[in-house]
Scaffold this active site. Structure first.
Site, PDB file in Angstrom:
ATOM      1  N   ASN A  25      13.120 -11.835 -38.252  1.00 53.31           N
ATOM      2  CA  ASN A  25      13.575 -11.070 -37.096  1.00 53.31           C
ATOM      3  C   ASN A  25      13.473  -9.565 -37.291  1.00 53.31           C
ATOM      4  O   ASN A  25      13.753  -8.798 -36.379  1.00 53.31           O
ATOM      5  CB  ASN A  25      14.998 -11.498 -36.725  1.00 53.31           C
ATOM      6  CG  ASN A  25      15.002 -12.929 -36.212  1.00 53.31           C
ATOM      7  OD1 ASN A  25      13.954 -13.473 -35.885  1.00 53.31           O
ATOM      8  ND2 ASN A  25      16.169 -13.527 -36.163  1.00 53.31           N
ATOM      9  N   ARG A  96       9.851 -16.043 -28.326  1.00 51.61           N
ATOM     10  CA  ARG A  96      10.691 -15.098 -27.584  1.00 51.61           C
ATOM     11  C   ARG A  96      10.342 -13.666 -27.956  1.00 51.61           C
ATOM     12  O   ARG A  96      10.345 -12.752 -27.140  1.00 51.61           O
ATOM     13  CB  ARG A  96      12.135 -15.409 -27.946  1.00 51.61           C
ATOM     14  CG  ARG A  96      13.147 -14.385 -27.535  1.00 51.61           C
ATOM     15  CD  ARG A  96      13.636 -14.600 -26.134  1.00 51.61           C
ATOM     16  NE  ARG A  96      14.534 -13.524 -25.749  1.00 51.61           N
ATOM     17  CZ  ARG A  96      15.185 -13.493 -24.582  1.00 51.61           C
ATOM     18  NH1 ARG A  96      15.010 -14.472 -23.699  1.00 51.61           N
ATOM     19  NH2 ARG A  96      15.970 -12.489 -24.284  1.00 51.61           N
ATOM     20  N   ARG A 125      18.387 -17.715 -21.538  1.00 44.02           N
ATOM     21  CA  ARG A 125      17.802 -16.541 -22.237  1.00 44.02           C
ATOM     22  C   ARG A 125      17.083 -15.592 -21.272  1.00 44.02           C
ATOM     23  O   ARG A 125      15.884 -15.315 -21.415  1.00 44.02           O
ATOM     24  CB  ARG A 125      16.856 -16.981 -23.348  1.00 44.02           C
ATOM     25  CG  ARG A 125      17.513 -17.837 -24.407  1.00 44.02           C
ATOM     26  CD  ARG A 125      16.635 -18.041 -25.623  1.00 44.02           C
ATOM     27  NE  ARG A 125      16.717 -16.916 -26.544  1.00 44.02           N
ATOM     28  CZ  ARG A 125      16.085 -16.913 -27.740  1.00 44.02           C
ATOM     29  NH1 ARG A 125      15.318 -17.938 -28.099  1.00 44.02           N
ATOM     30  NH2 ARG A 125      16.206 -15.885 -28.554  1.00 44.02           N
ATOM     31  N   PRO A 126      17.782 -15.045 -20.280  1.00 44.55           N
ATOM     32  CA  PRO A 126      17.136 -14.115 -19.341  1.00 44.55           C
ATOM     33  C   PRO A 126      16.748 -12.819 -20.047  1.00 44.55           C
ATOM     34  O   PRO A 126      17.157 -12.577 -21.169  1.00 44.55           O
ATOM     35  CB  PRO A 126      18.246 -13.866 -18.310  1.00 44.55           C
ATOM     36  CG  PRO A 126      19.523 -14.082 -19.050  1.00 44.55           C
ATOM     37  CD  PRO A 126      19.234 -15.154 -20.066  1.00 44.55           C
ATOM     38  N   ILE A 127      15.947 -11.976 -19.398  1.00 44.80           N
ATOM     39  CA  ILE A 127      15.590 -10.659 -19.954  1.00 44.80           C
ATOM     40  C   ILE A 127      16.068  -9.544 -19.024  1.00 44.80           C
ATOM     41  O   ILE A 127      15.509  -8.442 -19.001  1.00 44.80           O
ATOM     42  CB  ILE A 127      14.070 -10.551 -20.225  1.00 44.80           C
ATOM     43  CG1 ILE A 127      13.261 -10.823 -18.959  1.00 44.80           C
ATOM     44  CG2 ILE A 127      13.633 -11.460 -21.368  1.00 44.80           C
ATOM     45  CD1 ILE A 127      11.773 -10.486 -19.115  1.00 44.80           C
ATOM     46  N   VAL A 332      27.354 -16.955 -28.699  1.00 46.78           N
ATOM     47  CA  VAL A 332      26.199 -16.097 -28.406  1.00 46.78           C
ATOM     48  C   VAL A 332      25.224 -16.776 -27.437  1.00 46.78           C
ATOM     49  O   VAL A 332      24.739 -16.152 -26.497  1.00 46.78           O
ATOM     50  CB  VAL A 332      25.472 -15.694 -29.701  1.00 46.78           C
ATOM     51  CG1 VAL A 332      24.231 -14.849 -29.399  1.00 46.78           C
ATOM     52  CG2 VAL A 332      26.419 -14.945 -30.632  1.00 46.78           C
TER      53      VAL A 332
END
Ligand code: EPZ
Length: 423
Positions: A25, A96, A125-127, A332
Site C-alpha cells: 500500500n 482499487r 467503496r465509493p470514490i 472501516v
C-alpha cells in the site's frame, strides 16, 4: 484452464526468522506519484505481488518505460515518455489502487480519461471523497457507467475537510496539489505509515509537505518535481500476518525488519492474548513467543494508529482457538466479514450473526475446502489451515497473490506444511 489452489496440512509450531518485503500500500501509490516527474526513478525494497504488476502495466499503458530487477527487489521507472492520460477499464478494473493515478494525471495533464476502479469487494467503496475534492479544486468530471473522465483547465489550492480520514482520498488530494500555486490543507487526513512514506517520496521530488497534529497535512505548491530514488518501507501487514501464523501454531518467530513503531495497537492485542512480544530498541524488529493457552480479546478496527482493518481477518482466525468469547467490530468497511463463513466451514464458532462478529473459541479447527474472497481473507484461511486437523484446500488464490509476495514459501521456510498446487 489450470486452477490454482493452496494445499495446507496440519503443521507444527512455526519457528525461525523471516525478512519482510516492502509495503504494497506504499509502493502502489508511490509508483502512481511518479507520473508527476519526468525522468528515471528507482524504487527499492519492492514487493513483487500481483498488484505491483498491475500498476506496472498501468504505467506502461501511459507510456512509462519500466525495468524490473526482482533479485534486487528494484524497479526503474522512466516517466519521460508518459504522454497519455487515458487508461482502459480492463486495466482500471484490476485493483482499487488504480484510482490513485487520477490526482497525478490531473496535475500533469489537466485531464484524466479513466474508469471506475476494481479491487477487493469490502463494501460499496465509493470514490465520492476523491471526486468532491477534485471538484473543489476546480476540476469537472463526468461519470458514465464505468467510464470516468475529468478536466481541469487550472487546479486551485483550497482547504479540504475530510468527513472520514480516507487513505486513498488523502493521497489523491496530495498528489493533485503538489504542482500548483498556493497552499492546500487537508483536515482529518489519513496518516497511515504508507501515507507518510508517500509524503517522504514526494518531498524527495521537491514537494513541500508537512503533517500538523492532530491529523492535518499542509502542501505548499511547487512548480517542478524531479525523479527520485526511494526505499519502500517494510510491510507492517505482512509482519502482522506472519506473527499471527506463528501465534496460532504455538510457535516462535523473529522479524528483524518489522516496523514495530507503526504496529503498537496490534502488538498490544497479541500481548493481551498472552503471547510474549519483544521489540527491537530502535523501533525495528519483533520477536514473538506464542503462549500455549491464548485468551480471547475484543477489538475495533480503526484508521491509523488504531487496529488495522487489514489484520482483522487474520486476527479473527487466531481468535477461533482462543479461550473465551472475542468481539470484533469492523468499522472501516461495511462488508468485510465474508471470511467468517469460510472459517465456520473449518469449525469456527460464531455466537451471533451480523456486526460485531462474536467468536467463541474452540479446541480444534478442521481441514476443509475454502474460498478466499479478498486478500486478507485469504491470509486468514491460510493461517487457520496451518493448525486445522486434516487437509485444507483454498481457492481464490489470485486474491492472496495480489497482496502478498512469497507468503507461501515464507510460511514453508518456518515449518508450515503448505504449498501452491496448479492443476
Ligand atoms: C486503503 O484503501 C488500502 N488500500 C486498503 O488496503 C485499506 O484497507 C484501507 O486503505 C484502510 O486502511 C491501498 O492503500 C491500496 P479508504 P482505500 O479510502 O484507500 C470509505 C488491503 O487489503 N470511502 O481509507 O480504498 C470507504 O468505502 C487493502 O491491502 C468513502 O466512503 O481506503 C471505506 O469504508 C484493502 N468514499 C472507508 O472510507 C471515498 O471516496 C475507508 O476507505 C473513499 C473512501
Amino acid at each position: 484452464m489450470s486452477t490454482e489452489s493452496i494445499a495446507i496440512k496440519t503443521s507444527g509450531p512455526l519457528q525461525g526468522t523471516v525478512h519482510l518485503v516492502g509495503a504494497k500500500n506504499a509502493v502502489l501509490v508511490i509508483m502512481a506519484s511518479l507520473i508527476l516527474t519526468k525522468g528515471k526513478n528507482k524504487l527499492t525494497n519492492v514487493p513483487f505481488s500481483e498488484d505491483v504488476f498491475h500498476m506496472i502495466r498501468l504505467l506502461e499503458s501511459l507510456g512509462a518505460v519500466i525495468e524490473q530487477d526482482k533479485e534486487q527487489r528494484t524497479l526503474f521507472i522512466d516517466t519521460t515518455k508518459i504522454l497519455s492520460a487515458q487508461i482502459g477499464a480492463d486495466i482500471m478494473k484490476k485493483m482499487r489502487a488504480s484510482i490513485l493515478v487520477m490526482g497525478p494525471l490531473l496535475a500533469r495533464f489537466g485531464t484524466a480519461d479513466i474508469a471506475m476502479p476494481g479491487g477487493c469487494v469490502l463494501g460499496t467503496r465509493p470514490i465520492n471523497f476523491h471526486l468532491n475534492a477534485f471538484s473543489k479544486m476546480g476540476a469537472t468530471y463526468n461519470q458514465h457507467d464505468d467510464s470516468l473522465t475529468a478536466e481541469a483547465k487550472e487546479l486551485r489550492a483550497v482547504d479540504h475537510v475530510l468527513e472520514y480520514p480516507s487513505v486513498g482520498a488523502t493521497e489523491n488530494i496530495m498528489m493533485a496539489s503538489v504542482l500548483m500555486q498556493g497552499k492546500t490543507r487537508i483536515v482529518n487526513a489519513a496518516i497511515e505509515p504508507e501515507v507518510l512514506d508517500l509524503i517522504q517520496a514526494l518531498n524527495k521530488m521537491g514537494a513541500q509537505i508537512t503533517v500538523e497534529p492532530p491529523a492535518s497535512i499542509v502542501i505548499k505548491g511547487v512548480s517542478l518535481l524531479k525523479p527520485i530514488e526511494h526505499h519502500i518501507l517494510h510491510d507492517r501487514l505482512e509482519a502482522g500476518t506472519l506473527l499471527l501464523a506463528a501465534a496460532i501454531t504455538g510457535g516462535e518467530i523473529n522479524l528483524p525488519d518489522a516496523p514495530v513503531h507503526s504496529m503498537e495497537v496490534f502488538l498490544a492485542k497479541l500481548e493481551e492474548m498472552g503471547h510474549e512480544i519483544t521489540c527491537g530498541e530502535d523501533g525495528q524488529g519483533v520477536h514473538l513467543k506464542a503462549t500455549k493457552n491464548p485468551q480471547a480479546i475484543s477489538f475495533k478496527t480503526m484508521p491509523y494508529p488504531g487496529f488495522p482493518t487489514d489484520l482483522q481477518a487474520p486476527m479473527m482466525a487466531a481468535l477461533c482457538l482462543a479461550s473465551g468469547k472475542s468481539v470484533i467490530h469492523e468499522t472501516v468497511f461495511e462488508n468485510r466479514l465474508l471470511h467468517v463463513r469460510e472459517l465456520q466451514k473449518m469449525g469456527a464458532q460464531r455466537a451471533i450473526d451480523g456486526q460485531p462478529a462474536t467468536i467463541v473459541g474452540v479446541d480444534e479447527l478442521y481441514g476443509a475446502s475454502v474460498i478466499a474472497t479478498d486478500i486478507r481473507a485469504g491470509a486468514a484461511l491460510v493461517i487457520a489451515g496451518l493448525v486445522a486437523q486434516g487437509d485444507t484446500s483454498m481457492t481464490g488464490v489470485h486474491h492472496l497473490k495480489r497482496g502478498y509476495d512469497d507468503l507461501i514459501p515464507k510460511l514453508a521456510s518456518l515449518g508450515g506444511n503448505i504449498k501452491l498446487v496448479d492443476e
